[in-house]
Design a protein around this motif. Structure first.
Motif, PDB file in Angstrom:
ATOM      1  N   VAL A 119     -12.512  57.280  17.231  1.00 33.74           N
ATOM      2  CA  VAL A 119     -13.905  56.911  17.480  1.00 33.74           C
ATOM      3  C   VAL A 119     -14.791  57.498  16.382  1.00 33.74           C
ATOM      4  O   VAL A 119     -14.902  58.713  16.246  1.00 33.74           O
ATOM      5  N   ASP A 120     -15.439  56.649  15.612  1.00 31.20           N
ATOM      6  CA  ASP A 120     -16.345  57.084  14.554  1.00 31.20           C
ATOM      7  C   ASP A 120     -17.789  56.965  15.045  1.00 31.20           C
ATOM      8  O   ASP A 120     -18.058  56.304  16.062  1.00 31.20           O
ATOM      9  N   PRO A 121     -18.748  57.578  14.373  1.00 34.38           N
ATOM     10  CA  PRO A 121     -20.136  57.573  14.849  1.00 34.38           C
ATOM     11  C   PRO A 121     -20.744  56.187  15.014  1.00 34.38           C
ATOM     12  O   PRO A 121     -21.474  55.943  15.978  1.00 34.38           O
ATOM     13  N   MET A 122     -20.455  55.257  14.090  1.00 33.23           N
ATOM     14  CA  MET A 122     -21.023  53.911  14.210  1.00 33.23           C
ATOM     15  C   MET A 122     -20.514  53.200  15.453  1.00 33.23           C
ATOM     16  O   MET A 122     -21.267  52.519  16.148  1.00 33.23           O
ATOM     17  N   LEU A 123     -19.226  53.351  15.747  1.00 26.48           N
ATOM     18  CA  LEU A 123     -18.657  52.701  16.920  1.00 26.48           C
ATOM     19  C   LEU A 123     -19.212  53.309  18.201  1.00 26.48           C
ATOM     20  O   LEU A 123     -19.562  52.593  19.144  1.00 26.48           O
ATOM     21  N   PHE A 124     -19.307  54.637  18.253  1.00 23.69           N
ATOM     22  CA  PHE A 124     -19.832  55.273  19.460  1.00 23.69           C
ATOM     23  C   PHE A 124     -21.288  54.866  19.688  1.00 23.69           C
ATOM     24  O   PHE A 124     -21.711  54.636  20.828  1.00 23.69           O
ATOM     25  N   ALA A 125     -22.057  54.730  18.602  1.00 22.45           N
ATOM     26  CA  ALA A 125     -23.435  54.250  18.724  1.00 22.45           C
ATOM     27  C   ALA A 125     -23.456  52.831  19.285  1.00 22.45           C
ATOM     28  O   ALA A 125     -24.340  52.482  20.082  1.00 22.45           O
ATOM     29  N   ALA A 126     -22.498  52.005  18.883  1.00 19.28           N
ATOM     30  CA  ALA A 126     -22.417  50.642  19.419  1.00 19.28           C
ATOM     31  C   ALA A 126     -22.107  50.663  20.907  1.00 19.28           C
ATOM     32  O   ALA A 126     -22.658  49.875  21.686  1.00 19.28           O
ATOM     33  N   TRP A 127     -21.216  51.567  21.328  1.00 20.08           N
ATOM     34  CA  TRP A 127     -20.913  51.680  22.758  1.00 20.08           C
ATOM     35  C   TRP A 127     -22.155  52.079  23.550  1.00 20.08           C
ATOM     36  O   TRP A 127     -22.424  51.534  24.626  1.00 20.08           O
ATOM     37  N   HIS A 132     -27.139  50.761  26.903  1.00 18.88           N
ATOM     38  CA  HIS A 132     -28.594  50.558  26.925  1.00 18.88           C
ATOM     39  C   HIS A 132     -28.946  49.146  27.364  1.00 18.88           C
ATOM     40  O   HIS A 132     -29.853  48.943  28.187  1.00 18.88           O
ATOM     41  N   ARG A 133     -28.236  48.162  26.830  1.00 11.90           N
ATOM     42  CA  ARG A 133     -28.589  46.756  27.065  1.00 11.90           C
ATOM     43  C   ARG A 133     -28.024  46.209  28.371  1.00 11.90           C
ATOM     44  O   ARG A 133     -28.472  45.157  28.848  1.00 11.90           O
ATOM     45  N   ALA A 134     -27.046  46.889  28.935  1.00 13.64           N
ATOM     46  CA  ALA A 134     -26.462  46.461  30.213  1.00 13.64           C
ATOM     47  C   ALA A 134     -26.572  47.643  31.182  1.00 13.64           C
ATOM     48  O   ALA A 134     -25.671  48.491  31.248  1.00 13.64           O
ATOM     49  N   PRO A 135     -27.674  47.742  31.916  1.00 15.52           N
ATOM     50  CA  PRO A 135     -27.996  48.966  32.676  1.00 15.52           C
ATOM     51  C   PRO A 135     -26.939  49.418  33.681  1.00 15.52           C
ATOM     52  O   PRO A 135     -26.710  50.611  33.824  1.00 15.52           O
ATOM     53  N   ASN A 136     -26.286  48.484  34.361  1.00 13.55           N
ATOM     54  CA  ASN A 136     -25.341  48.884  35.409  1.00 13.55           C
ATOM     55  C   ASN A 136     -23.931  49.056  34.839  1.00 13.55           C
ATOM     56  O   ASN A 136     -22.956  48.530  35.364  1.00 13.55           O
ATOM     57  N   THR A 137     -23.821  49.801  33.751  1.00 16.26           N
ATOM     58  CA  THR A 137     -22.530  50.003  33.104  1.00 16.26           C
ATOM     59  C   THR A 137     -22.293  51.488  32.864  1.00 16.26           C
ATOM     60  O   THR A 137     -23.234  52.273  32.736  1.00 16.26           O
ATOM     61  N   VAL A 138     -21.004  51.844  32.781  1.00 20.23           N
ATOM     62  CA  VAL A 138     -20.619  53.201  32.406  1.00 20.23           C
ATOM     63  C   VAL A 138     -19.476  53.117  31.410  1.00 20.23           C
ATOM     64  O   VAL A 138     -18.772  52.104  31.323  1.00 20.23           O
ATOM     65  N   LEU A 139     -19.290  54.192  30.667  1.00 22.74           N
ATOM     66  CA  LEU A 139     -18.234  54.290  29.665  1.00 22.74           C
ATOM     67  C   LEU A 139     -17.250  55.357  30.101  1.00 22.74           C
ATOM     68  O   LEU A 139     -17.647  56.478  30.443  1.00 22.74           O
ATOM     69  N   TRP A 140     -15.975  55.021  30.071  1.00 18.85           N
ATOM     70  CA  TRP A 140     -14.921  55.916  30.559  1.00 18.85           C
ATOM     71  C   TRP A 140     -13.945  56.169  29.419  1.00 18.85           C
ATOM     72  O   TRP A 140     -13.272  55.241  28.948  1.00 18.85           O
ATOM     73  N   LEU A 141     -13.876  57.403  28.960  1.00 15.25           N
ATOM     74  CA  LEU A 141     -13.086  57.756  27.786  1.00 15.25           C
ATOM     75  C   LEU A 141     -11.968  58.721  28.131  1.00 15.25           C
ATOM     76  O   LEU A 141     -12.067  59.492  29.088  1.00 15.25           O
ATOM     77  N   LEU A 155     -25.983  62.422  25.762  1.00 15.96           N
ATOM     78  CA  LEU A 155     -27.115  63.083  26.409  1.00 15.96           C
ATOM     79  C   LEU A 155     -28.377  62.921  25.569  1.00 15.96           C
ATOM     80  O   LEU A 155     -29.464  62.622  26.091  1.00 15.96           O
ATOM     81  N   ASP A 156     -28.244  63.070  24.251  1.00 19.34           N
ATOM     82  CA  ASP A 156     -29.390  62.897  23.357  1.00 19.34           C
ATOM     83  C   ASP A 156     -29.933  61.473  23.408  1.00 19.34           C
ATOM     84  O   ASP A 156     -31.121  61.246  23.163  1.00 19.34           O
ATOM     85  N   ALA A 157     -29.062  60.529  23.729  1.00 17.73           N
ATOM     86  CA  ALA A 157     -29.477  59.123  23.836  1.00 17.73           C
ATOM     87  C   ALA A 157     -29.979  58.781  25.230  1.00 17.73           C
ATOM     88  O   ALA A 157     -30.301  57.618  25.506  1.00 17.73           O
ATOM     89  N   GLY A 158     -30.026  59.768  26.123  1.00 14.59           N
ATOM     90  CA  GLY A 158     -30.469  59.518  27.488  1.00 14.59           C
ATOM     91  C   GLY A 158     -29.421  58.869  28.355  1.00 14.59           C
ATOM     92  O   GLY A 158     -29.738  58.278  29.393  1.00 14.59           O
ATOM     93  N   LEU A 159     -28.135  58.993  27.961  1.00 18.03           N
ATOM     94  CA  LEU A 159     -27.065  58.311  28.684  1.00 18.03           C
ATOM     95  C   LEU A 159     -25.971  59.273  29.142  1.00 18.03           C
ATOM     96  O   LEU A 159     -24.850  58.858  29.427  1.00 18.03           O
ATOM     97  N   GLY A 160     -26.307  60.534  29.233  1.00 22.90           N
ATOM     98  CA  GLY A 160     -25.308  61.526  29.599  1.00 22.90           C
ATOM     99  C   GLY A 160     -24.672  61.293  30.951  1.00 22.90           C
ATOM    100  O   GLY A 160     -23.493  61.615  31.153  1.00 22.90           O
TER     101      GLY A 160
END
Length: 315
Positions: A119-127, A132-141, A155-160
């Motif tokens: 996972v590189d920074p550009m890809l994680f930013a895309a995730w 952000h664009r699909a509110p009822n979603t979560v990411l599981w890593l 957390l810095d992006a408000g998605l912690g």
């Protein structure tokens, strides 16, 4: 001679193979997904999607082009999904419950269970943009060790509160049962999902994957290792590659958002995946081995005819 390790194992000494030829025809296959850059190998087992002709100049080997995906699977030989088990064959149990992993029951869960080193920074930013664009979603890593850094970025992006982490599980059946509680899988880009792509597709989870140069200008070249998801989806048929394989990062984000927000579209893709899983040769190990045998035989025939190695479309 078929080498299955390449640079994936410290036990393999390619310099030794370069110095001493062990067989008239030498082939690299599978575990190390890419060229060895070595004169020791005449061929690499691949397919037209994993290595389109434009990549040939980056390989020291000639291509043994399998008729389906070059990537072998043995999922169906290990266990069957519910309702698909033949007589006297153990059937995989029902999917786990989300509550077991602290996941919200009503969210759309995107999973990526590959190593987080991919996972590189550009890809994680895309995730995070998808979240952000699909509110009822979560990411599981996967990967507790990477949690502090990735969680801080989220957390810095408000998605912690929408990024979850799962520990590594070595047992394939347990891992696969856990994965099936997700709704879709997100592929990594520079080095894509391989075995985990197989797990996702066998479990009928749509796999969002990029076969192009999604991270330009950071990564300017396609690689065989980044195109395995596209290879598998193309071999599955049912129009799945046209739906799930993208060329740019913007398309990648857009597809993720659409899967999470367009219930009718998601249901259609999932239905096609289920049909493909039940009928595709991708999960037919016996058929794969027939093609693999033919690949080696055709390479051997060229040697017997005193012809130099060349690209071969396997019959």
């Amino acid at each position: 001679l078929v080498n299955m390790d390449g640079y994936a194992s410290e036990a393999v000494r390619l310099d030794v193979l370069d110095a001493i030829r062990h067989a008239p025809v030498q082939v690299t296959w599978f575990v190390y997904i890419g060229t060895t850059g070595s004169s020791a190998y005449d061929y690499i087992v691949t397919d037209p999607v994993a290595t389109p002709p434009r990549l040939a100049s980056h390989f020291s080997e000639k291509f043994l082009l399998m008729p389906g995906s070059f990537f072998p699977t043995n999922m169906a030989e290990n266990f069957a999904l519910p309702g698909r088990a033949p007589p006297d064959f153990p059937e995989l149990g029902t999917a786990a419950r989300r509550e077991e992993f602290g996941l919200p029951a009503d969210a759309f869960v995107f999973a990526c269970f590959g190593k987080t080193v991919k996972v590189d920074p550009m890809l994680f930013a895309a995730w995070l943009e998808i979240l952000h664009r699909a509110p009822n979603t979560v990411l599981w890593l996967l990967g507790e060790s990477s949690k502090p850094n990735l969680y801080r970025i989220a957390l810095d992006a408000g998605l912690g509160d929408r990024v979850f982490f799962a520990p590594y599980i070595p047992q394939m059946e347990v891992h696969f049962r856990r994965l099936r509680v997700a709704n879709a899988s997100l592929d990594t880009v520079i080095w894509g999902a391989h075995t985990n792509a197989v797990y996702s597709l066998y479990g009928s989870l749509p796999l969002v994957t990029c076969a192009g140069r999604c991270l330009e200008p950071v990564a300017k070249h396609e690689t065989m290792g980044s195109r395995v998801g596209a290879s598998l989806l193309t071999a599955l048929g049912h129009g799945l590659a046209e739906e799930l394989v993208v060329e740019t990062l913007a398309e990648y984000v857009g597809l993720g958002v659409r899967l999470a927000t367009d219930a009718e579209y998601y249901a259609d893709v999932r239905e096609r995946l289920e049909a493909a899983t039940a009928t595709s040769a991708v999960f037919d190990t016996a058929e794969y081995m027939t093609h693999f045998h033919n690949a080696l035989f055709q390479a051997w025939e060229r040697f017997l005819e005193d012809l130099p190695p060349d690209h071969i479309h396997v019959r």
